[in-house]
Design a protein around this motif. Structure first.
Motif, PDB file in Angstrom:
ATOM      1  N   HIS A  74       0.807  -1.230   0.052  1.00 36.62           N
ATOM      2  CA  HIS A  74       0.008  -0.059  -0.176  1.00 36.62           C
ATOM      3  C   HIS A  74       0.813   1.291  -0.089  1.00 36.62           C
ATOM      4  O   HIS A  74       0.383   2.468  -0.447  1.00 36.62           O
ATOM      5  N   ASP A  75       2.045   1.272   0.482  1.00 31.45           N
ATOM      6  CA  ASP A  75       3.029   2.260   0.409  1.00 31.45           C
ATOM      7  C   ASP A  75       4.410   2.261  -0.137  1.00 31.45           C
ATOM      8  O   ASP A  75       5.370   2.361   0.081  1.00 31.45           O
ATOM      9  N   HIS A  93       0.559   9.826  -2.959  1.00 26.90           N
ATOM     10  CA  HIS A  93       1.333   8.429  -2.976  1.00 26.90           C
ATOM     11  C   HIS A  93       0.382   7.311  -3.083  1.00 26.90           C
ATOM     12  O   HIS A  93       1.083   6.185  -3.501  1.00 26.90           O
ATOM     13  N   HIS A 118      -6.329   3.671   0.193  1.00 25.67           N
ATOM     14  CA  HIS A 118      -6.094   3.371   1.390  1.00 25.67           C
ATOM     15  C   HIS A 118      -6.037   4.649   2.342  1.00 25.67           C
ATOM     16  O   HIS A 118      -5.957   4.510   3.591  1.00 25.67           O
ATOM     17  N   MET A 119      -5.907   5.776   1.804  1.00 21.55           N
ATOM     18  CA  MET A 119      -5.651   7.065   2.225  1.00 21.55           C
ATOM     19  C   MET A 119      -7.132   7.657   2.627  1.00 21.55           C
ATOM     20  O   MET A 119      -7.218   8.944   3.044  1.00 21.55           O
TER      21      MET A 119
HETATM   22 FE   LIG Z   1       0.149   5.503   2.671  1.00 19.00          FE
END
Ligand SMILES: [Fe+2]
Ligand SMILES: [Fe+2]
Length: 159
Positions: A74-75, A93, A118-119
């Motif tokens: 996810h990151d 991102h 996800h954010m």
């Molecule tokens: Fe993130």
């Protein structure tokens, strides 16, 4: 802080995460600090464990392979966001991570969509739309808060 799993859970989690975690491209996440002393790699591992744990505990019925893949990547934006010069890193991102995951691991469009949301609610128009997406966005927030509060990198002492 290690998210504790039962012996069976540990085995099942390990089977899914191992090939990804060992991949040299994912190992690059060890070079970047997420917050405090936590690297992006450690953070991603925490989020994957937490999302997996929540899914088991709540019997949420998420697809475990997809959940773990999306959570771990996810990151996957692959830069140090502190020095990257993008003041809107928080907004940008998720898209970069989703694109990188598609390019490097050929993840499905569904998995990319989980990463992309996800954010949320920061990224207003990318609402989680699956069980996996809700679990990843929630696990990310839990882990980020925990990591920031306790600021413990691997092997770091705790007073
Ligand atoms: Fe993130
Ligand atoms: Fe994250």
């Amino acid at each position: 802080m290690t998210i504790s799993l039962s012996k069976d859970e540990e085995r099942d989690f390990d089977r899914e995460i191992r090939p990804l975690a060992a991949d040299p491209r994912c190992q690059r996440m060890k070079r970047f600090i997420q917050h405090g002393r936590i690297t992006t790699y450690e953070h991603s591992m925490n989020v994957a464990r937490e999302a997996f744990r929540l899914n088991r505990e709540w019997h949420a019925g998420a697809d475990e392979r997809r959940l773990i893949t999306a959570a771990f990547l996810h990151d996957y934006f692959l830069y140090d966001w502190h020095t990257h010069g993008d003041r809107l890193h928080g907004y940008h991102h998720p898209r970069i991570a989703a694109e990188n995951a598609g390019r490097d691991f050929r993840v499905s469009a569904r998995t990319q969509k989980i990463i992309r949301s996800h954010m949320w609610p920061l990224t207003l128009f990318h609402v989680p739309t699956s069980r996996e997406a809700w679990l990843v966005t929630l696990a990310d927030k839990i882990c980020s808060a925990r990591e920031t509060l306790f600021e413990r990198g691997s092997g770091a002492g705790h007073r």
